[in-house]
Design a protein around this motif. Structure first.
Motif, short mmCIF file in Angstrom:
data_model
loop_
_atom_site.label_atom_id
_atom_site.label_comp_id
_atom_site.label_asym_id
_atom_site.label_seq_id
_atom_site.Cartn_x
_atom_site.Cartn_y
_atom_site.Cartn_z
N TYR A 1 0.80 -1.14 0.05
CA TYR A 1 0.09 -0.02 0.07
C TYR A 1 0.82 1.23 -0.03
CZ TYR A 1 -3.88 -2.99 1.45
OH TYR A 1 -4.97 -3.87 1.41
N THR A 2 0.48 2.22 -0.78
CA THR A 2 1.22 3.41 -0.76
C THR A 2 0.18 4.55 -0.73
OG1 THR A 2 3.08 2.48 -2.33
CG2 THR A 2 2.83 4.77 -2.16
N VAL A 3 0.54 5.55 0.21
CA VAL A 3 -0.26 6.81 0.28
C VAL A 3 0.74 8.02 -0.20
CG1 VAL A 3 -1.77 8.02 1.83
CG2 VAL A 3 -1.32 5.52 2.21
N LEU A 4 0.23 8.70 -0.97
CA LEU A 4 1.03 9.93 -1.17
C LEU A 4 0.10 10.99 -0.75
CD1 LEU A 4 1.74 9.36 -5.26
CD2 LEU A 4 3.18 8.86 -3.20
N ASN A 5 1.06 12.06 -0.05
CA ASN A 5 0.43 13.43 0.73
C ASN A 5 -0.21 12.77 1.84
OD1 ASN A 5 1.24 15.18 -0.96
ND2 ASN A 5 -0.88 15.55 -1.82
N PRO A 6 0.31 11.49 2.68
CA PRO A 6 -0.56 11.14 3.83
C PRO A 6 -1.05 12.14 4.62
CG PRO A 6 1.87 10.80 4.03
CD PRO A 6 1.60 11.39 2.68
N GLN A 7 -2.00 12.03 5.61
CA GLN A 7 -2.49 12.99 6.59
C GLN A 7 -2.50 12.13 7.86
OE1 GLN A 7 -4.54 15.77 4.64
NE2 GLN A 7 -3.56 14.97 3.14
N THR A 8 -2.32 10.88 7.84
CA THR A 8 -2.33 9.95 9.10
C THR A 8 -1.32 9.00 8.78
OG1 THR A 8 -3.47 8.45 10.26
CG2 THR A 8 -4.66 9.41 8.47
N ASP A 9 -0.72 8.52 9.98
CA ASP A 9 0.11 7.47 9.63
C ASP A 9 -0.30 6.19 9.97
OD1 ASP A 9 0.19 7.20 12.55
OD2 ASP A 9 2.17 7.38 12.83
N GLN B 1 6.95 2.61 6.29
CA GLN B 1 7.72 3.61 5.80
C GLN B 1 7.22 4.81 5.95
OE1 GLN B 1 10.21 3.43 2.07
NE2 GLN B 1 11.73 2.62 3.58
N LEU B 2 7.48 5.83 6.47
CA LEU B 2 6.90 7.11 6.45
C LEU B 2 7.76 8.36 6.26
CD1 LEU B 2 4.46 8.88 6.92
CD2 LEU B 2 5.01 9.01 9.43
N THR B 3 7.70 8.94 5.27
CA THR B 3 8.49 10.13 4.84
C THR B 3 7.52 11.31 4.68
OG1 THR B 3 8.23 9.86 2.41
CG2 THR B 3 10.27 8.88 3.24
N THR B 4 7.88 12.62 4.48
CA THR B 4 7.03 13.42 4.64
C THR B 4 6.01 13.37 3.28
OG1 THR B 4 8.69 14.90 3.17
CG2 THR B 4 8.52 15.30 5.82
N LYS B 5 6.35 12.87 2.23
CA LYS B 5 5.31 12.80 1.14
C LYS B 5 4.63 11.41 0.98
CE LYS B 5 4.96 15.46 -1.88
NZ LYS B 5 4.54 16.06 -3.11
N ARG B 6 5.16 10.40 1.60
CA ARG B 6 4.86 9.17 1.22
C ARG B 6 4.62 8.33 2.37
NH1 ARG B 6 9.15 7.38 -1.30
NH2 ARG B 6 8.70 9.04 -3.23
N LEU B 7 3.59 7.26 2.62
CA LEU B 7 3.57 6.40 3.68
C LEU B 7 3.41 4.99 2.86
CD1 LEU B 7 2.95 5.38 6.54
CD2 LEU B 7 0.67 6.04 6.10
N GLN B 8 4.07 4.13 3.43
CA GLN B 8 3.83 2.72 2.54
C GLN B 8 3.90 1.68 3.53
OE1 GLN B 8 7.59 3.38 -0.27
NE2 GLN B 8 5.92 2.50 -1.48
N PHE B 9 3.07 0.63 3.40
CA PHE B 9 2.98 -0.58 4.18
C PHE B 9 2.92 -1.61 3.32
CE2 PHE B 9 0.11 2.29 6.44
CZ PHE B 9 0.39 2.03 7.71
N VAL B 10 3.46 -2.68 3.88
CA VAL B 10 3.81 -4.02 3.28
C VAL B 10 2.77 -4.86 4.10
CG1 VAL B 10 4.91 -6.11 2.49
CG2 VAL B 10 6.01 -3.82 2.14
N THR B 11 1.85 -5.66 3.62
CA THR B 11 1.03 -6.49 4.52
C THR B 11 0.98 -7.79 3.96
OG1 THR B 11 -1.05 -5.99 3.35
CG2 THR B 11 -0.71 -4.23 5.07
N LYS B 12 0.69 -9.11 4.73
CA LYS B 12 0.62 -10.13 4.44
C LYS B 12 -0.97 -10.31 3.93
CE LYS B 12 1.77 -14.51 3.90
NZ LYS B 12 1.18 -14.61 2.33
#
Ligand code: ASP
Ligand code: MG
Length: 417
Positions: free
Chosen positions: A382-390, A405-416
């Motif tokens: 899952y990738t979120v660009l411009n994330p508003q919450t973590d 993984q969270l950066t200022t512009k992007r939040l990513q999750f790897v899920t099973k």
């Protein structure tokens, strides 16, 4: 000078072709070039003809007949007079396919594919060109194979920009309307080539680049670019505008509306790309242009399924980013893995990637010999660009999150999954 592109869904039957006419009439100004794909699922049906040719030759004629019948029903619906020149023209193209197959000696699947499959675009544009003329929109039909020059890597042909530019400059004049095909071109021996499935948007971008278009518009069956794929996420929103970089990033992490290849030539000349709905031709849709960032309150959600997640650590406790990093990256590249996330600590590194060519066995075998390796297959990225919450609410409580993984512009999750 503008370019409009209409995809297969926008010309899927006679009613859709009438709608295309209305889209053109609803605009303040007509474009210079209209690029059209094959009608509906014609490309798939023609792929079947090629498959029969190689695997079950006696089925070729009925497979081709199906494509012919589909188009002839549309023709009969659109044109009252069956003596109209369009009938002869379309029949002539299908006869050419038959003649090619009867005389062909090549056993090269991809070559034969390219000589057959592009006929879908040739036929659709012939029908549309005649239909527009009969309904008051003068235009000139162009064979894109005489414009778009490529190498001979059949099915994924690479563009010869200089030759293409010359042909287009010599042929396309201002103040006229041209109707031509997406997806196809030709090689230096004038054999037909194709630019890869869904390549028509790219054709429109190439033509836009060569005529220095003021804009390229792709007419789709969606209102524009959405912040998430409605197949996977609820409550999607239209993105009114975004930059080229944002659009490329969105595609990289899973959005499928616009291919990065389409954006590259437009980005080079700063030509805006509009994505608009052929069902609502007055609505503005999405505009992708230089420096026009997405509104800050819109976040984009992307999902890539069926990814592989690995964690590697060094056997001798040496640092992983020194020396090992390059080796790991080039190993993955040599097996054509598509890396979408990496994260590392002192002695370990995690990578999430897909394996489009099914090379994972051999690659994992090589990695196992050199590193401590754990592998989890069939994960979601899952990738979120411009994330508003973590912690977005689409990840249900209790989901097994393998990495975040969270950066200022992007939040990513790897899920099973
Ligand atoms: N007709 C081709 C395809 O279906 C090209 C395109 O539609 O863009 O892949
Ligand atoms: Mg298509």
């Amino acid at each position: 000078m503008d370019v409009f592109k209409f995809g297969g869904a926008s010309v899927k039957n006679a009613e859709a072709v009438r709608n295309l006419l209305n889209v053109l009439k609803s605009q303040k100004q007509l474009p210079s070039v209209v690029v059209v794909s094959a009608m509906d699922k014609t490309t798939n049906a023609l792929e079947k003809v090629v498959e029969c040719y190689f695997k079950d030759r006696k089925m070729v004629s009925s497979a081709l007949q199906e494509v012919r019948k589909f188009h002839s029903n549309i023709l009969l619906d659109l044109f009252d007079n069956d003596q109209h020149a369009v009938f002869g023209a379309v029949n002539g193209f299908f006869d050419e396919v038959i003649r090619f197959l009867e005389s062909n000696k090549s056993t090269n699947y991809n070559f034969v594919y390219d000589q057959i499959v592009g006929i879908g675009e040739i036929v659709s544009t012939t029908i549309i060109s005649h239909f527009l003329i009969d309904n008051g929109i003068k235009n000139q039909w162009l064979d894109a194979r005489a414009l778009i020059k490529t190498n001979n890597t059949y099915r994924t042909a690479g563009l010869h920009l200089i030759k293409t530019q010359q042909n287009i400059t010599q042929t396309i004049k201002p103040d006229l309307l041209y109707v031509t095909q997406g997806f196809i071109g030709s090689d230096s021996n004038n054999f037909s080539t194709t630019l890869g499935r869904e390549g028509s948007d790219y054709s429109a971008a190439i033509i836009g680049y060569c005529i220095n278009a003021s804009a390229v518009t792709v007419w789709k069956d969606v209102p524009g670019i959405l912040n998430a794929d409605p197949k996977f996420f609820d409550q999607t929103k239209l993105i009114p505008h975004m930059s080229y970089e944002e659009a490329i990033e969105q595609a990289y992490y899973g959005a499928t509306v616009i291919h990065p290849k389409t954006l590259q030539p437009l980005h080079q000349k700063e030509i805006p790309l509009f994505v608009r709905s052929f069902q609502d031709p007055i609505a503005p849709g999405t505009c992708i242009k230089k420096n026009k960032l997405m509104p800050e309150n819109i976040c984009c959600y992307m999902l890539l399924k069926n990814q592989i997640f690995i964690t590697l650590s060094t056997l001798d406790l040496s640092y992983i980013v020194e020396k090992q990093f390059k080796k790991i990256a080039s190993l993955l590249e040599s097996y054509q893995m598509k890396i979408r996330l990496t994260q590392n600590s002192a002695i370990s590194m995690s990578v999430c990637f897909s394996d489009p060519f099914n090379h994972k066995q051999a690659m994992l075998h090589e990695l196992r010999a050199k590193y401590d390796l754990t592998v989890v297959e069939n994960v979601n990225l899952y990738t979120v660009l411009n994330p508003q919450t973590d912690r977005p609410d689409f990840i249900p409580e209790g989901t097994d999150v393998l990495i975040k993984q969270l950066t200022t512009k992007r939040l990513q999750f790897v899920t099973k999954s």
